[in-house]
Design a protein around this motif. Structure first.
Motif, mmCIF file in Angstrom:
data_model
loop_
_atom_site.group_PDB
_atom_site.id
_atom_site.type_symbol
_atom_site.label_atom_id
_atom_site.label_comp_id
_atom_site.label_asym_id
_atom_site.label_seq_id
_atom_site.Cartn_x
_atom_site.Cartn_y
_atom_site.Cartn_z
ATOM 1 N N LEU A 136 28.647 45.382 53.622
ATOM 2 C CA LEU A 136 28.234 44.824 54.988
ATOM 3 C C LEU A 136 29.205 45.188 55.713
ATOM 4 C CD1 LEU A 136 26.465 42.941 56.538
ATOM 5 C CD2 LEU A 136 28.021 41.087 55.748
ATOM 6 N N ALA A 137 30.449 45.015 55.352
ATOM 7 C CA ALA A 137 31.811 45.206 56.649
ATOM 8 C C ALA A 137 31.708 46.671 56.711
ATOM 9 C CB ALA A 137 32.981 44.783 55.786
ATOM 10 N N GLY A 138 31.575 47.593 55.830
ATOM 11 C CA GLY A 138 31.786 49.001 56.100
ATOM 12 C C GLY A 138 30.723 49.374 57.228
ATOM 13 N N CYS A 154 27.804 29.723 51.940
ATOM 14 C CA CYS A 154 29.143 29.288 51.021
ATOM 15 C C CYS A 154 29.993 30.595 51.027
ATOM 16 C CB CYS A 154 28.531 28.946 49.633
ATOM 17 S SG CYS A 154 27.569 27.618 49.603
ATOM 18 N N GLU A 155 31.328 30.032 51.118
ATOM 19 C CA GLU A 155 32.225 31.130 51.031
ATOM 20 C C GLU A 155 32.321 32.086 52.152
ATOM 21 O OE1 GLU A 155 30.455 31.052 47.938
ATOM 22 O OE2 GLU A 155 31.329 29.315 47.306
ATOM 23 N N ALA A 156 31.626 31.809 53.179
ATOM 24 C CA ALA A 156 31.400 32.609 54.460
ATOM 25 C C ALA A 156 32.577 33.604 54.721
ATOM 26 C CB ALA A 156 30.938 32.027 55.526
ATOM 27 N N ALA A 157 33.788 33.196 54.900
ATOM 28 C CA ALA A 157 34.878 33.803 55.401
ATOM 29 C C ALA A 157 35.490 34.984 54.528
ATOM 30 C CB ALA A 157 36.077 33.000 55.675
ATOM 31 N N GLY A 158 34.847 34.971 53.297
ATOM 32 C CA GLY A 158 35.149 36.023 52.474
ATOM 33 C C GLY A 158 34.497 37.404 52.746
ATOM 34 N N PHE A 159 33.615 37.355 53.868
ATOM 35 C CA PHE A 159 32.793 38.693 54.228
ATOM 36 C C PHE A 159 33.621 39.234 55.406
ATOM 37 C CE2 PHE A 159 29.339 36.240 52.579
ATOM 38 C CZ PHE A 159 28.590 37.292 51.862
ATOM 39 N N ASP A 160 34.778 38.648 55.691
ATOM 40 C CA ASP A 160 35.868 39.588 56.615
ATOM 41 C C ASP A 160 36.449 40.439 55.914
ATOM 42 O OD1 ASP A 160 36.951 40.195 58.974
ATOM 43 O OD2 ASP A 160 38.206 38.548 59.295
ATOM 44 N N GLU A 161 35.806 41.577 55.373
ATOM 45 C CA GLU A 161 36.571 42.738 54.934
ATOM 46 C C GLU A 161 36.773 43.692 55.844
ATOM 47 O OE1 GLU A 161 37.815 42.820 51.918
ATOM 48 O OE2 GLU A 161 36.850 41.168 50.843
ATOM 49 N N PRO A 240 35.091 25.707 59.210
ATOM 50 C CA PRO A 240 34.674 27.113 59.744
ATOM 51 C C PRO A 240 35.954 27.752 60.248
ATOM 52 C CG PRO A 240 33.267 25.463 60.719
ATOM 53 C CD PRO A 240 34.396 24.779 59.759
ATOM 54 N N VAL A 241 35.632 29.308 60.229
ATOM 55 C CA VAL A 241 36.771 30.166 60.428
ATOM 56 C C VAL A 241 36.217 31.139 61.704
ATOM 57 C CG1 VAL A 241 37.868 32.064 59.214
ATOM 58 C CG2 VAL A 241 37.594 30.202 58.067
ATOM 59 N N ILE A 242 37.511 31.430 62.603
ATOM 60 C CA ILE A 242 37.128 32.511 63.379
ATOM 61 C C ILE A 242 38.392 33.376 63.307
ATOM 62 C CG2 ILE A 242 38.487 31.011 64.982
ATOM 63 C CD1 ILE A 242 36.282 32.195 67.040
ATOM 64 N N ALA A 243 37.939 34.798 63.778
ATOM 65 C CA ALA A 243 38.958 35.734 63.552
ATOM 66 C C ALA A 243 38.513 37.002 64.456
ATOM 67 C CB ALA A 243 39.169 36.232 62.048
ATOM 68 N N GLY A 244 39.611 37.697 65.062
ATOM 69 C CA GLY A 244 39.294 38.854 65.702
ATOM 70 C C GLY A 244 39.220 38.537 67.151
ATOM 71 N N TRP A 245 38.752 39.354 67.948
ATOM 72 C CA TRP A 245 38.573 39.675 69.399
ATOM 73 C C TRP A 245 40.033 39.746 69.931
ATOM 74 C CZ3 TRP A 245 34.942 41.785 71.698
ATOM 75 C CH2 TRP A 245 34.621 41.455 73.211
ATOM 76 N N ASP A 246 39.975 39.695 71.312
ATOM 77 C CA ASP A 246 41.192 40.242 71.976
ATOM 78 C C ASP A 246 41.714 39.064 72.768
ATOM 79 O OD1 ASP A 246 39.414 39.548 73.989
ATOM 80 O OD2 ASP A 246 39.469 41.720 74.876
#
Length: 275
Positions: A136-138, A154-161, A240-246
């Protein structure tokens, strides 16, 4: 999924004192014709896989938010239940990548079961043919321009590869070691209810009162409330988790930060289960 009782809470008012600090400037808004979205929500599965209650309505909520923000209906692909096989999801991801552009914006949302084996998370399509986080990440890393990737499961943040990046905002309903929950009586997940319906569509995420809601403001609204709403769960609360952006606000609207019109909805006590 395990059923658990939660004490009565009201979405409006109980946690109304929680606020977020908005960022001052906004990213340039892509034109309406350069915005594309793939939305996946799976409640029903082949075989004996236990169904969900809120994933299809989550998908409808995200679509509503995009339409309200001016996205073209034929630029939004929605895959639900029997239409959300592994093959269809993979084809949808390629469709999204092919239409992305350097000056455009892409949205990917998934709501449904997640299978976790060791450190690997898998999307759980209708046909039980799992899609690993690395695949998915690729694919999502191939998106050009701006992107918002949102996972509710469940475990949603683990998809941030490697999905999160300066041009890609990643949001997840829970940490990689946590369950996420849905509300069967309301046919919605806790996170999408707070983030999309309440935070974005209803305007409750407007932290500074300017009648404009960025995705980050809506996330802050959801992130402040989700752990308290799910605090009594046997598997623990979701964060909830947030990551990325500028660092700038990201808006769904063609005109960045178009005013929102709140729509009042009454909420009462909930019965929660794990996604």
């Amino acid at each position: 999924m395990r059923r658990v009782l939660l004490l009565s809470l009201l979405l409006a008012g109980v946690l109304g004192g929680l606020v977020a600090t908005p960022v001052a400037s906004a990213a340039p808004a892509p034109a309406a014709g350069e915005r594309w979205a793939l939305i996946v929500g799976v409640d029903r599965f082949q075989g004996g896989t236990r169904p969900n209650y809120g994933a299809v309505n989550d998908a409808a909520d995200v679509r509503q938010a995009l339409l309200k923000a001016g996205w073209a209906d034929d630029h939004i692909k929605v895959l639900t239940d029997g239409g959300a096989t592994a093959g269809a999801i993979r084809a949808g991801l390629q469709w999204l990548v092919d239409r992305s552009s350097p000056n455009g914006m892409s949205v990917f949302h998934y709501s449904g079961h997640v299978k976790q084996v060791g450190s690997t998370e898998y999307l759980w399509p209708h046909d039980n043919a799992f899609i690993p986080d690395t695949e998915l990440a690729g694919k999502l890393r191939q998106l050009k321009g701006q992107a918002w990737v949102d996972i509710s499961g469940c475990e949603a943040a683990g998809f941030d590869e490697g999905i999160s990046a300066p041009n890609r905002l990643f949001t997840a309903s829970s940490r990689a070691n946590e369950k996420s929950y849905e509300i069967p009586d309301m046919r919605q997940s806790v996170f999408t209810l707070l983030l999309v319906e309440q935070g974005l569509v209803n305007g409750s995420g407007d932290a500074n009162g300017d009648r404009k809601v960025s995705i980050q403001e809506a996330f802050a609204y959801a992130a402040a409330r989700a752990p308290q709403f799910t605090a009594g769960q046997a598997q623990g609360p979701q964060h909830p988790v947030i990551a990325g952006w500028d660092g700038t606000p990201l808006y769904l609207d063609a005109v960045a930060g178009a005013p929102v019109t709140p729509v009042a909805k009454a909420r009462s006590c909930f019965l929660f289960i794990c996604l």
